[in-house]
Design a protein around this motif. Structure first.
Motif, PDB file in Angstrom:
ATOM      1  N   UNK A  24     -45.398  59.007 -34.553  1.00 15.78           N
ATOM      2  CA  UNK A  24     -45.882  58.440 -35.602  1.00 15.78           C
ATOM      3  C   UNK A  24     -47.106  57.694 -35.249  1.00 15.78           C
ATOM      4  N   UNK A  25     -47.864  57.394 -36.542  1.00 12.79           N
ATOM      5  CA  UNK A  25     -49.135  56.697 -36.402  1.00 12.79           C
ATOM      6  C   UNK A  25     -49.095  55.601 -37.433  1.00 12.79           C
ATOM      7  N   UNK A  26     -49.553  54.504 -36.889  1.00 10.70           N
ATOM      8  CA  UNK A  26     -49.613  53.153 -37.732  1.00 10.70           C
ATOM      9  C   UNK A  26     -51.431  52.914 -37.683  1.00 10.70           C
ATOM     10  N   UNK A  27     -51.888  53.008 -38.723  1.00  7.17           N
ATOM     11  CA  UNK A  27     -53.482  52.610 -38.923  1.00  7.17           C
ATOM     12  C   UNK A  27     -53.636  51.193 -39.385  1.00  7.17           C
ATOM     13  N   UNK A  28     -53.982  50.247 -38.367  1.00  6.22           N
ATOM     14  CA  UNK A  28     -54.478  49.112 -38.899  1.00  6.22           C
ATOM     15  C   UNK A  28     -56.070  49.083 -39.097  1.00  6.22           C
ATOM     16  N   UNK A  29     -56.675  50.103 -38.865  1.00  9.77           N
ATOM     17  CA  UNK A  29     -57.912  50.214 -39.019  1.00  9.77           C
ATOM     18  C   UNK A  29     -58.081  50.308 -40.702  1.00  9.77           C
ATOM     19  N   UNK A  30     -59.451  49.998 -41.070  1.00 12.43           N
ATOM     20  CA  UNK A  30     -59.804  50.114 -42.582  1.00 12.43           C
ATOM     21  C   UNK A  30     -59.194  51.045 -43.225  1.00 12.43           C
ATOM     22  N   UNK A  39     -60.631  56.502 -32.271  1.00  9.88           N
ATOM     23  CA  UNK A  39     -60.144  57.551 -33.138  1.00  9.88           C
ATOM     24  C   UNK A  39     -60.856  58.139 -34.111  1.00  9.88           C
ATOM     25  N   UNK A  40     -61.284  59.663 -33.829  1.00  7.70           N
ATOM     26  CA  UNK A  40     -62.102  60.257 -34.602  1.00  7.70           C
ATOM     27  C   UNK A  40     -61.353  61.240 -35.738  1.00  7.70           C
ATOM     28  N   UNK A  41     -60.092  61.493 -35.380  1.00  2.00           N
ATOM     29  CA  UNK A  41     -59.218  62.512 -35.976  1.00  2.00           C
ATOM     30  C   UNK A  41     -57.847  62.205 -35.878  1.00  2.00           C
ATOM     31  N   UNK A  66     -59.056  65.943 -47.197  1.00  2.00           N
ATOM     32  CA  UNK A  66     -59.128  65.321 -48.401  1.00  2.00           C
ATOM     33  C   UNK A  66     -57.599  65.374 -49.214  1.00  2.00           C
ATOM     34  N   UNK A  67     -57.240  66.625 -49.185  1.00  2.00           N
ATOM     35  CA  UNK A  67     -55.854  67.002 -49.768  1.00  2.00           C
ATOM     36  C   UNK A  67     -54.703  66.117 -49.387  1.00  2.00           C
ATOM     37  N   UNK A  68     -54.804  65.602 -48.151  1.00  2.00           N
ATOM     38  CA  UNK A  68     -53.717  64.744 -47.877  1.00  2.00           C
ATOM     39  C   UNK A  68     -53.988  63.322 -47.840  1.00  2.00           C
ATOM     40  N   UNK A  69     -54.825  62.871 -48.671  1.00  2.00           N
ATOM     41  CA  UNK A  69     -55.261  61.329 -48.802  1.00  2.00           C
ATOM     42  C   UNK A  69     -54.690  60.824 -49.693  1.00  2.00           C
ATOM     43  N   UNK A  87     -59.554  55.205 -42.605  1.00  2.00           N
ATOM     44  CA  UNK A  87     -58.403  55.960 -41.850  1.00  2.00           C
ATOM     45  C   UNK A  87     -58.240  57.371 -42.578  1.00  2.00           C
ATOM     46  N   UNK A  88     -58.463  57.294 -43.816  1.00  2.00           N
ATOM     47  CA  UNK A  88     -58.180  58.340 -44.697  1.00  2.00           C
ATOM     48  C   UNK A  88     -59.339  59.405 -44.603  1.00  2.00           C
TER      49      UNK A  88
END
Length: 496
Positions: free
Chosen positions: A276-282, A252-254, A292-295, A286-287
């Motif tokens: 919905x997205x569940x990120x179990x990546x680092x 996943x790149x974006x 940046x404004x949404x992190x 992930x951010x």
């Protein structure tokens, strides 16, 4: 029909333990779940590889502790671990090597008590007191305290947790707590070492985590025949039985958003829409996939965090047997604090390192060719430290020398049939691990519960995070719990 009960299309990024857990629970709730994994196989840090010579190496976790937590996962889906793999108890559970002697921890708890009494008069009774308190913390902590989503401290205002606050020892440090029970430095080391898995010095870990001693020593150290990877395969099978679809070699790149919501994820230049997205990546990585404004957190925040260690790992195939080496061996001939200071204070390669050796071929004949040994070495390091081949080899030579001294074997290096190293830079390239961390975020008091990175994006209502950089923290059982927590939160999500 409430909007919460509408079937959602959910993407899970990464198939480590938290991702596998989140996917299985989210699918069980009636959602369509897709797991996207950048590698060709599931497991994340717990992947496994096989060599042409016939060695089978677990790449990461090797201590099977808190097996009741793992069993709880399977029972939630109407199955048992025994349906997928054979779990055996190790006896001794492990051996710890000191400068002048070595201590093997037996399988049976009464034998551990006798060992403590023999080492220090009165320590047997103190061991019972310690474990009685640790059992209480384990039962309350692992079933109530660590199962909260941790949006607010009010979640811990239940009568049970409030009444337990003092007995949970949330505000006292682990080292001081242990020293209140034992005087002998070897016994203190035996009781302190499990918290190393939590990624901080015993001086900075809440005494709550004596629950680790109960979950390990009393409940016992297990091993799944075929390797730790059998747990990965079993969890994947459970997830598939719930309808989860896995996509390997999908990086996943974006993460695309619109008006405060995730709309799709981009893989190989193609957008895939999800509710919905569940990120179990680092978490930090992930951010970087969103603006940046949404992190939730900026770079200064991550730089201010206390990360759990990275490590140097060697996977070694050794011709011939090593008769006096146990399945698990901890080499503690040097001072624990000296090594810990190199990780957290000085951030340099240790001059007098401690390390861990795992030799699963002692228990499992299928992980090495006949008459050979499968040897896994791990040396904890400061995250972000520079590593190169020459430095790795220097420490390999030292570790092997200490194994030779311990076992009476000679010239083990000449018997290597297979050798592969893995270190900070590999954690970064393989897992996008922030500063090459191996274990996530330290479980210090200032990074516990609500003070950890939140599981939900504060500006994107349908983006969630799971794994060892968020609640409840590092380790395999906590990661499995993390996935369950996040899946429950996603199931509450209202979609239009």
């Amino acid at each position: 029909m409430s909007t919460e009960n509408i079937k959602k299309r959910i993407a899970v990024i990464g198939s480590g333990f938290s991702g596998l857990s989140a996917a299985a629970y989210a699918a069980k709730s009636g959602n369509e779940v897709h797991v996207f994994e950048k590698h060709h196989q599931p497991g994340g840090r717990a992947r496994q590889f096989k060599t042409e010579e016939g060695y089978v190496f677990d790449m990461g976790p090797s201590w099977y502790w808190m097996h009741d937590i793992m069993e709880g996962f399977f029972q939630d889906f109407g199955v048992e671990a025994d349906d997928f793999f054979k779990l055996v108890s190790l006896d001794p559970q492990f051996e710890m090597v000191f400068s002048e002697e070595k201590i093997a921890i037996p399988q049976k708890n009464d034998e551990i008590r006798e060992l403590f009494e023999k080492t220090e008069p009165g320590a047997g009774r103190q061991y019972d007191r310690f474990m009685q308190s640790a059992q209480y913390k384990y039962e309350v902590g692992m079933r109530d305290f660590v199962t909260k989503p941790c949006y607010s401290w009010l979640e811990f205002a239940s009568l049970k947790i409030a009444a337990s606050a003092v007995k949970l020892d949330l505000l006292s440090n682990f080292r001081k707590y242990v020293s209140g029970y034992f005087s002998d430095p070897k016994l203190r080391s035996l009781m302190e070492f499990p918290v190393i898995f939590l990624g901080a010095s015993p001086q900075n870990i809440p005494a709550l985590y004596s629950l680790m001693n109960y979950g390990g020593y009393v409940l016992g150290t297990k091993y799944p025949m075929g390797g730790f990877y059998q747990l990965v395969l079993a969890m994947k099978k459970v997830a598939e039985q719930q309808g989860v679809i896995f996509h390997f070699n999908h990086d996943v790149r974006k993460i695309n958003t619109d008006n405060g919501k995730v709309t799709s994820i981009t893989i190989d230049g193609k957008d895939h829409e999800f509710d919905a997205v569940i990120a179990s990546s680092d978490y930090q990585h992930t951010e970087t996939l969103i603006p940046k404004s949404l992190r939730n957190y900026n770079n200064a925040y991550w730089e201010s965090r206390t990360l759990a260690p990275s490590c140097l790992i060697y996977y070694l195939g050794v011709k011939g047997k090593i008769p006096h080496l146990k399945h698990h061996t901890l080499f503690f001939e040097n001072e624990l604090d000296d090594h810990i200071d190199c990780i957290y204070k000085n951030k340099k390669w240790p001059s007098k390192p401690l390390f861990y050796a795992c030799c699963p071929s002692k228990t499992d004949p299928d992980v090495a060719p006949d008459g050979c040994e499968n040897l896994f070495l791990l040396l904890p390091l400061a995250p972000g430290i520079h590593d190169d081949e020459a430095t790795r080899e220097k420490y390999l030579t030292e570790m092997i020398g200490r194994i030779e001294k311990h076992t009476g074997e000679a010239d083990l290096i000449s018997r290597f049939e297979y050798k592969r190293s893995y270190c900070v830079s590999d954690f970064i390239s393989d897992y996008n691990a922030y500063q090459g961390n191996a274990y996530g975020l330290s479980n210090t008091l200032s990074q516990t519960a609500v003070l950890k990175p939140t599981i939900r994006n504060k500006k994107i209502k349908n983006l969630f995070y799971t794994g060892q950089l968020t609640v409840p923290g590092p380790g395999v059982p906590p990661s499995v719990i993390s996935g369950k927590i996040v899946a429950a939160e996603v199931s509450k999500l209202k979609i239009k």
